[in-house]
Structure formats: structure tokens, C-alpha cells
Design an enzyme around this catalytic site. Structure first.
Site, PDB file in Angstrom:
ATOM      1  N   LEU A   1    -117.225 -54.163 147.926  1.00 50.32           N
ATOM      2  CA  LEU A   1    -118.152 -54.823 148.865  1.00 50.32           C
ATOM      3  C   LEU A   1    -118.090 -56.346 148.743  1.00 50.32           C
TER       4      LEU A   1
ATOM      5  N   ASP B   1    -114.314 -52.495 141.817  1.00 50.67           N
ATOM      6  CA  ASP B   1    -113.315 -53.521 142.107  1.00 50.67           C
ATOM      7  C   ASP B   1    -111.959 -52.958 141.668  1.00 50.67           C
ATOM      8  N   ILE B   2    -110.976 -53.014 142.537  1.00 45.03           N
ATOM      9  CA  ILE B   2    -109.683 -52.386 142.192  1.00 45.03           C
ATOM     10  C   ILE B   2    -108.947 -53.130 141.076  1.00 45.03           C
TER      11      ILE B   2
ATOM     12  N   SER C   1    -107.954 -60.062 153.520  1.00 43.77           N
ATOM     13  CA  SER C   1    -107.135 -59.835 154.721  1.00 43.77           C
ATOM     14  C   SER C   1    -107.093 -60.999 155.715  1.00 43.77           C
TER      15      SER C   1
ATOM     16  N   THR D   1    -106.617 -59.637 144.136  1.00 46.57           N
ATOM     17  CA  THR D   1    -106.901 -58.321 144.718  1.00 46.57           C
ATOM     18  C   THR D   1    -105.625 -57.643 145.232  1.00 46.57           C
TER      19      THR D   1
ATOM     20  N   THR E   1     -98.651 -54.749 156.114  1.00 49.61           N
ATOM     21  CA  THR E   1     -98.761 -55.464 157.382  1.00 49.61           C
ATOM     22  C   THR E   1     -97.394 -55.940 157.868  1.00 49.61           C
ATOM     23  N   ASP E   2     -97.268 -56.080 159.180  1.00 49.90           N
ATOM     24  CA  ASP E   2     -96.024 -56.626 159.735  1.00 49.90           C
ATOM     25  C   ASP E   2     -95.825 -58.090 159.323  1.00 49.90           C
ATOM     26  N   GLU E   3     -96.909 -58.732 158.835  1.00 48.50           N
ATOM     27  CA  GLU E   3     -96.817 -60.158 158.500  1.00 48.50           C
ATOM     28  C   GLU E   3     -95.880 -60.408 157.323  1.00 48.50           C
TER      29      GLU E   3
ATOM     30  N   TYR F   1    -101.628 -64.994 152.294  1.00 52.00           N
ATOM     31  CA  TYR F   1    -102.007 -63.601 152.572  1.00 52.00           C
ATOM     32  C   TYR F   1    -100.776 -62.707 152.653  1.00 52.00           C
TER      33      TYR F   1
ATOM     34  N   LYS G   1     -99.384 -59.661 150.162  1.00 47.97           N
ATOM     35  CA  LYS G   1     -99.126 -58.292 150.635  1.00 47.97           C
ATOM     36  C   LYS G   1     -97.670 -57.912 150.337  1.00 47.97           C
TER      37      LYS G   1
ATOM     38  N   ASN H   1    -101.334 -56.232 164.525  1.00 49.07           N
ATOM     39  CA  ASN H   1    -102.758 -56.611 164.605  1.00 49.07           C
ATOM     40  C   ASN H   1    -103.609 -55.499 165.218  1.00 49.07           C
ATOM     41  N   ASN H   2    -104.677 -55.143 164.522  1.00 41.36           N
ATOM     42  CA  ASN H   2    -105.605 -54.102 165.009  1.00 41.36           C
ATOM     43  C   ASN H   2    -106.784 -54.713 165.750  1.00 41.36           C
TER      44      ASN H   2
ATOM     45  N   PRO I   1    -102.113 -74.097 159.447  1.00 45.39           N
ATOM     46  CA  PRO I   1    -100.878 -74.484 158.752  1.00 45.39           C
ATOM     47  C   PRO I   1     -99.967 -73.265 158.580  1.00 45.39           C
TER      48      PRO I   1
HETATM   49  P1  NAD Z   1    -111.079 -56.022 155.828  1.00 49.82           P
HETATM   50  O1  NAD Z   1    -111.015 -57.411 155.273  1.00 49.82           O
HETATM   51  O2  NAD Z   1    -111.914 -55.755 157.022  1.00 49.82           O
HETATM   52  O3  NAD Z   1    -111.566 -55.005 154.681  1.00 49.82           O
HETATM   53  C1  NAD Z   1    -111.109 -55.098 153.359  1.00 49.82           C
HETATM   54  C2  NAD Z   1    -111.995 -54.202 152.481  1.00 49.82           C
HETATM   55  O4  NAD Z   1    -111.484 -54.272 151.133  1.00 49.82           O
HETATM   56  C3  NAD Z   1    -113.467 -54.659 152.416  1.00 49.82           C
HETATM   57  O5  NAD Z   1    -114.320 -53.546 152.549  1.00 49.82           O
HETATM   58  C4  NAD Z   1    -113.600 -55.280 151.036  1.00 49.82           C
HETATM   59  O6  NAD Z   1    -114.901 -55.165 150.486  1.00 49.82           O
HETATM   60  C5  NAD Z   1    -112.583 -54.462 150.243  1.00 49.82           C
HETATM   61  N1  NAD Z   1    -112.093 -55.182 149.060  1.00 49.82           N
HETATM   62  C6  NAD Z   1    -111.620 -56.456 149.000  1.00 49.82           C
HETATM   63  N2  NAD Z   1    -111.305 -56.776 147.735  1.00 49.82           N
HETATM   64  C7  NAD Z   1    -111.561 -55.684 146.974  1.00 49.82           C
HETATM   65  C8  NAD Z   1    -111.428 -55.382 145.598  1.00 49.82           C
HETATM   66  N3  NAD Z   1    -110.957 -56.301 144.729  1.00 49.82           N
HETATM   67  N4  NAD Z   1    -111.766 -54.142 145.158  1.00 49.82           N
HETATM   68  C9  NAD Z   1    -112.248 -53.214 146.023  1.00 49.82           C
HETATM   69  N5  NAD Z   1    -112.407 -53.444 147.349  1.00 49.82           N
HETATM   70  C10 NAD Z   1    -112.067 -54.664 147.820  1.00 49.82           C
HETATM   71  O7  NAD Z   1    -109.564 -55.617 156.076  1.00 49.82           O
HETATM   72  P2  NAD Z   1    -108.936 -54.715 157.244  1.00 49.82           P
HETATM   73  O8  NAD Z   1    -108.674 -55.565 158.422  1.00 49.82           O
HETATM   74  O9  NAD Z   1    -109.726 -53.469 157.389  1.00 49.82           O
HETATM   75  O10 NAD Z   1    -107.527 -54.370 156.595  1.00 49.82           O
HETATM   76  C11 NAD Z   1    -107.386 -53.248 155.733  1.00 49.82           C
HETATM   77  C12 NAD Z   1    -105.949 -53.199 155.213  1.00 49.82           C
HETATM   78  O11 NAD Z   1    -105.045 -53.105 156.317  1.00 49.82           O
HETATM   79  C13 NAD Z   1    -105.535 -54.439 154.431  1.00 49.82           C
HETATM   80  O12 NAD Z   1    -104.751 -54.014 153.338  1.00 49.82           O
HETATM   81  C14 NAD Z   1    -104.715 -55.248 155.407  1.00 49.82           C
HETATM   82  O13 NAD Z   1    -103.736 -56.020 154.741  1.00 49.82           O
HETATM   83  C15 NAD Z   1    -104.078 -54.148 156.251  1.00 49.82           C
HETATM   84  N6  NAD Z   1    -103.760 -54.508 157.648  1.00 49.82           N
HETATM   85  C16 NAD Z   1    -104.724 -55.056 158.459  1.00 49.82           C
HETATM   86  C17 NAD Z   1    -104.395 -55.347 159.790  1.00 49.82           C
HETATM   87  C18 NAD Z   1    -105.437 -55.897 160.741  1.00 49.82           C
HETATM   88  O14 NAD Z   1    -105.084 -56.218 161.895  1.00 49.82           O
HETATM   89  N7  NAD Z   1    -106.701 -56.011 160.369  1.00 49.82           N
HETATM   90  C19 NAD Z   1    -103.112 -55.091 160.270  1.00 49.82           C
HETATM   91  C20 NAD Z   1    -102.158 -54.537 159.402  1.00 49.82           C
HETATM   92  C21 NAD Z   1    -102.498 -54.232 158.094  1.00 49.82           C
HETATM   93  P1  TYD Z   2    -106.249 -63.284 163.279  1.00 48.70           P
HETATM   94  O1  TYD Z   2    -107.224 -62.378 163.960  1.00 48.70           O
HETATM   95  O2  TYD Z   2    -106.754 -64.185 162.192  1.00 48.70           O
HETATM   96  O3  TYD Z   2    -105.039 -62.364 162.780  1.00 48.70           O
HETATM   97  P2  TYD Z   2    -103.601 -62.790 162.137  1.00 48.70           P
HETATM   98  O4  TYD Z   2    -103.604 -64.224 161.802  1.00 48.70           O
HETATM   99  O5  TYD Z   2    -103.544 -61.919 160.927  1.00 48.70           O
HETATM  100  O6  TYD Z   2    -102.574 -62.439 163.173  1.00 48.70           O
HETATM  101  O7  TYD Z   2    -105.577 -64.223 164.359  1.00 48.70           O
HETATM  102  C1  TYD Z   2    -104.841 -63.689 165.456  1.00 48.70           C
HETATM  103  C2  TYD Z   2    -104.209 -64.862 166.167  1.00 48.70           C
HETATM  104  O8  TYD Z   2    -105.251 -65.652 166.746  1.00 48.70           O
HETATM  105  C3  TYD Z   2    -103.415 -65.800 165.267  1.00 48.70           C
HETATM  106  O9  TYD Z   2    -102.263 -66.256 165.987  1.00 48.70           O
HETATM  107  C4  TYD Z   2    -104.356 -66.956 165.009  1.00 48.70           C
HETATM  108  C5  TYD Z   2    -105.178 -67.020 166.288  1.00 48.70           C
HETATM  109  N1  TYD Z   2    -106.569 -67.494 166.135  1.00 48.70           N
HETATM  110  C6  TYD Z   2    -107.042 -68.553 166.922  1.00 48.70           C
HETATM  111  O10 TYD Z   2    -106.303 -69.115 167.758  1.00 48.70           O
HETATM  112  N2  TYD Z   2    -108.326 -68.969 166.740  1.00 48.70           N
HETATM  113  C7  TYD Z   2    -109.163 -68.388 165.823  1.00 48.70           C
HETATM  114  O11 TYD Z   2    -110.336 -68.830 165.681  1.00 48.70           O
HETATM  115  C8  TYD Z   2    -108.670 -67.290 165.039  1.00 48.70           C
HETATM  116  C9  TYD Z   2    -109.552 -66.618 164.008  1.00 48.70           C
HETATM  117  C10 TYD Z   2    -107.367 -66.880 165.237  1.00 48.70           C
END
Ligand code: NAD
Ligand code: TYD
Length: 339
Positions: free
Chosen positions: A35, A59-60, A85, A100, A126-128, A151, A155, A180-181, A275
Site C-alpha cells: 500500500l 513489502d516485497i 510504475s 522495489t 512493460t514494452d518500455e 523506471y 523493469k 499502455n493500459n 527528460p
Molecule cells: P500501480 O502503480 O497502479 O500499482 C502498483 C502496486 O504495487 C500498488 O498497489 C503499490 O502499493 C504496490 N507496490 C509498490 N511497491 C511495493 C512494494 N515494495 N511491495 C509491495 N507492493 C508494492 O501500477 P500498475 O499500473 O497497476 O502496473 C502494475 C504492473 O504492470 C507494474 O509492474 C508495471 O510495471 C506493469 N505495467 C503497467 C502498465 C501500465 O500501463 N500501467 C503497462 C505495462 C506494464
Molecule cells: P504515462 O501515462 O505517464 O505513461 P508512460 O509514460 O508510461 O507511457 O504517459 C503517457 C504519455 O503521456 C507519455 O508520452 C507522457 C505523456 N504525458 C503528458 O503529455 N502529460 C502528462 O501530464 C502525463 C502524466 C503524461
């Protein structure tokens, strides 16, 4: 089956727990989450009375606590989502990402080897990690790893440790790399919920650089169905890309959101670029589509309005995050204060 989900209180993790509880009636889901600011147990309040759902505050990176959790639940599957994330936060404070994402992943792999060596570990990446594309081309699973932000680098580091656990120790691991989700329960610092909330509040919408950066957007439920397909049928040691086949320049998404929120484009404000901002991400998902028969089922045209409607219907959910009230839920439910 005992299925342990790390990061289950986050955006994708909470969607995944809802998805698996409905799709897999014989599975017990154990949510392991520390959390952080990104973890919100209110996302799962409707599961509190479900005997197949339980929560472990952990905490993991805490080896002792992670051992307790594994020893208690003996998971058959481990779905590893817990991570820091947000790219912008990683620019400001990379250490917590290394802690983490890298250290935490190794703690889980070590514990799995010790306590449940026959289980399966699905590492949600992630694709990143592939870095940035120009106007042409797609990431395949063979694309070299070339991350650009703290980040994505953390990963990528965790991906390498998962690979090492497979090769060195013969653990059953699979890795997914998704684009991106978007969807319900996304923390309002990420592009789509941030822009939507600002549009409704009449606040400026901060677009980085020229807004021409491109992302491939996938509805979170489609990511969840892909994770289930890989968990059940993915080949051990392999990587699977997951994508929505749905590329958008940021500025076009922002304009679309403004139209759907019935707000003016005058709110758009171009601000200093992030950046190291990756120009374009695009996924070639042929391997999972052909190999595992998975396809995304939701179009952007259908699921973006649904997502916007969800945030509109759940405005109180966002308000409680902004006010910090969401942090009280753990104490109300479990009778202990968060540290
Ligand atoms: P999020 O930031 O919404 O959630 C992360 C969760 O991990 C939170 O509930 C946080 O409390 C928990 N957490 C963080 N550090 C922790 C620790 N040390 N121990 C235990 N729990 C911890 O992230 P998300 O967007 O749901 O992404 C989930 C996973 O999917 C991540 O691994 C991210 O890299 C990957 N991912 C996300 C996206 C995206 O678009 N959001 C896309 C591809 C992959
Ligand atoms: P984000 O949701 O942070 O995902 P990621 O960087 O992991 O792809 O951002 C998606 C895209 O939107 C990214 O190109 C950065 C851009 N962005 C903005 O232009 N303004 C903002 O305030 C944020 C948060 C992101």
C-alpha cells in the site's frame, strides 16, 4: 489453486483480481501489497466478503514478511505486478524504483525457490524495456532491451533476474511485456485519468513537448485476459508481448478526451518535455495471438467512452484519492494504522 498477486491494490492488479475472481471460480486470490501511495484497497472493497479473496500487507523487499506469506499460502501461481510504475516519479527519485522493482523481484524469486519451487512465476513487465521507436517498426520479443528511463531500466533489470532464475535454477517463469493500459481504477497521475479530471475541473491539461509522442493503448481487461492466457498456457522461460494494436499521439488522445468530456481545447497547455521522453512505443503481438490464441476484445471506440463513464460515475473515488481519505480504508477494514 492458490494464486498470489503482488501489487493487487494497484491499477492493473485490482482489475486482475476482479477478473480472476469472476473467470476462475475455483481459485483463491491472495493480494500481497505494501500500500504505497499507488495502492488503494477501496478498488477491492467489493471483494472483502469473498472467502476466495484475502489481503496480506507486505513489502516485497521484506524477506521475513515475504517468507511468512509464502509459508502461509503456498501459492501455485505467482503473478508479480508490484512495482513503482510512474516514469515522472522515476526521474525525480530512482532509488525506490531500483529497490522495489529490482530487489523486490529477486526477493520473490528467492522465496519461490525456497518454499514453492514447483510453482509458476509470471513477471508482468512493460514494452518500455525495449526503449523508443521512430515512426516505423514494432517491438517484437527479439527486439534488444534498451530502456531509457529509471523506471524502464529497473523493469529491464527485473526481467533479467527472472530470466536468470529460469536458466540458472530451472524455475518455471514467464515474462509479459504490455503496452499502455487504460480503464477503471488508474491512479490519477497517469495520462488518461489526469487529463479527464483536469478537463472536468476546468484546469489546464499539461501536454509534454509537442504532444506527438505515440503510445499503443490497451484496455486493462484485455491485458488481464492475456495474463491469464500466458499463466495457463505460456511456455516456460519465454517472453510474450501484449498490445492493443491501437496507436495514438498524446495530443490526439487529449483532444478526444476533451470532446468526450465536453470541455474546450483552450485548456491544452504545452509544457516542458519529460527528460528522456520516449518517442513511440508499438507492439507486435503476433506471438501471443498465434501461439496462445489471444486477441484484444475491446476497441478504443467502445472502451474509452466506457472508461470515461466509469470515472464520471465514480467521481468520489478520485476525490478520496485527492483528499488522501483512501489511505484510511486499511485501518477501517483491518483495525491497524498504515505505517
Ligand atoms: P500501480 O502503480 O497502479 O500499482 C502498483 C502496486 O504495487 C500498488 O498497489 C503499490 O502499493 C504496490 N507496490 C509498490 N511497491 C511495493 C512494494 N515494495 N511491495 C509491495 N507492493 C508494492 O501500477 P500498475 O499500473 O497497476 O502496473 C502494475 C504492473 O504492470 C507494474 O509492474 C508495471 O510495471 C506493469 N505495467 C503497467 C502498465 C501500465 O500501463 N500501467 C503497462 C505495462 C506494464
Ligand atoms: P504515462 O501515462 O505517464 O505513461 P508512460 O509514460 O508510461 O507511457 O504517459 C503517457 C504519455 O503521456 C507519455 O508520452 C507522457 C505523456 N504525458 C503528458 O503529455 N502529460 C502528462 O501530464 C502525463 C502524466 C503524461
Amino acid at each position: 489453486m492458490n494464486v498470489l498477486v503482488t501489487g493487487g491494490a494497484g491499477f492493473i492488479g485490482s482489475n486482475l483480481i476482479h477478473f480472476l475472481l469472476s473467470q476462475k471460480p475455483e481459485w483463491n486470490l491472495i493480494n500481497v501489497d505494501s500500500l504505497t501511495y499507488a495502492g488503494n484497497l477501496e478498488n477491492l472493497s467489493s471483494c472483502d466478503d469473498n472467502p476466495r479473496y484475502s489481503f496480506e500487507l507486505a513489502d516485497i523487499t521484506d524477506t521475513v514478511r515475504i517468507h511468512e506469506v509464502f509459508d502461509k499460502h503456498h501459492p501455485d501461481f505467482i503473478l508479480h505486478l508490484a512495482a513503482e510504475s510512474h516514469v515522472d516519479r522515476s526521474v525525480l527519485d530512482p532509488l525506490v524504483f531500483v529497490r522495489t522493482n529490482v530487489l523486490g523481484t529477486q526477493v520473490l524469486l528467492d522465496e519461490m525457490r525456497k518454499t514453492v519451487p514447483g510453482s509458476r512465476f509470471l513477471h508482468v513487465s512493460t514494452d518500455e524495456v525495449y526503449g523508443s521507436l521512430g515512426a516505423e517498426g514494432y517491438f517484437t520479443e527479439e527486439t534488444p532491451i534498451a530502456p531509457n528511463s529509471p523506471y524502464s531500466s529497473s523493469k529491464a533489470g527485473s526481467d533479467m533476474l527472472v530470466r536468470a532464475a529460469f536458466i540458472t535454477h530451472g524455475l518455471d517463469t514467464v515474462i509479459t511485456r504490455c503496452s499502455n493500459n487504460y480503464g477503471p481504477y488508474q491512479f490519477p497521475e497517469k495520462l488518461i485519468p489526469l487529463m479527464l479530471n483536469n478537463a472536468w475541473a476546468g484546469k489546464p491539461l499539461p501536454v509534454y513537448g509537442d504532444g506527438r509522442n505515440v503510445r499503443d493503448w490497451i484496455y486493462v481487461d484485455d491485458h488481464c485476459s492475456a495474463l491469464l492466457a500466458v499463466l495457463e498456457n505460456g511456455r516456460s522461460g519465454e517472453v510474450y508481448n501484449i498490445g492493443g494494436n491501437n496507436e495514438w499521439a498524446n495530443i490526439d488522445i487529449v483532444k478526444l478526451i476533451l470532446r468526450q468530456a465536453e470541455a474546450s481545447e483552450d485548456l491544452i497547455q504545452f509544457v516542458t518535455d519529460r527528460p528522456g521522453h520516449d518517442h513511440r512505443y508499438a507492439i507486435d503481438a503476433t506471438k501471443i495471438e498465434k501461439g496462445l490464441g489471444w486477441q484484444p476484445r475491446h476497441s478504443f471506440e467502445e472502451a474509452l467512452p466506457l472508461t470515461i463513464k466509469w470515472y464520471g460515475d465514480n467521481i468520489e473515488w478520485t476525490r478520496r484519492i485527492v483528499s488522501g481519505a483512501y489511505r484510511d480504508y486499511y485501518e477501517q477494514q483491518y483495525g491497524q494504522r498504515l505505517g
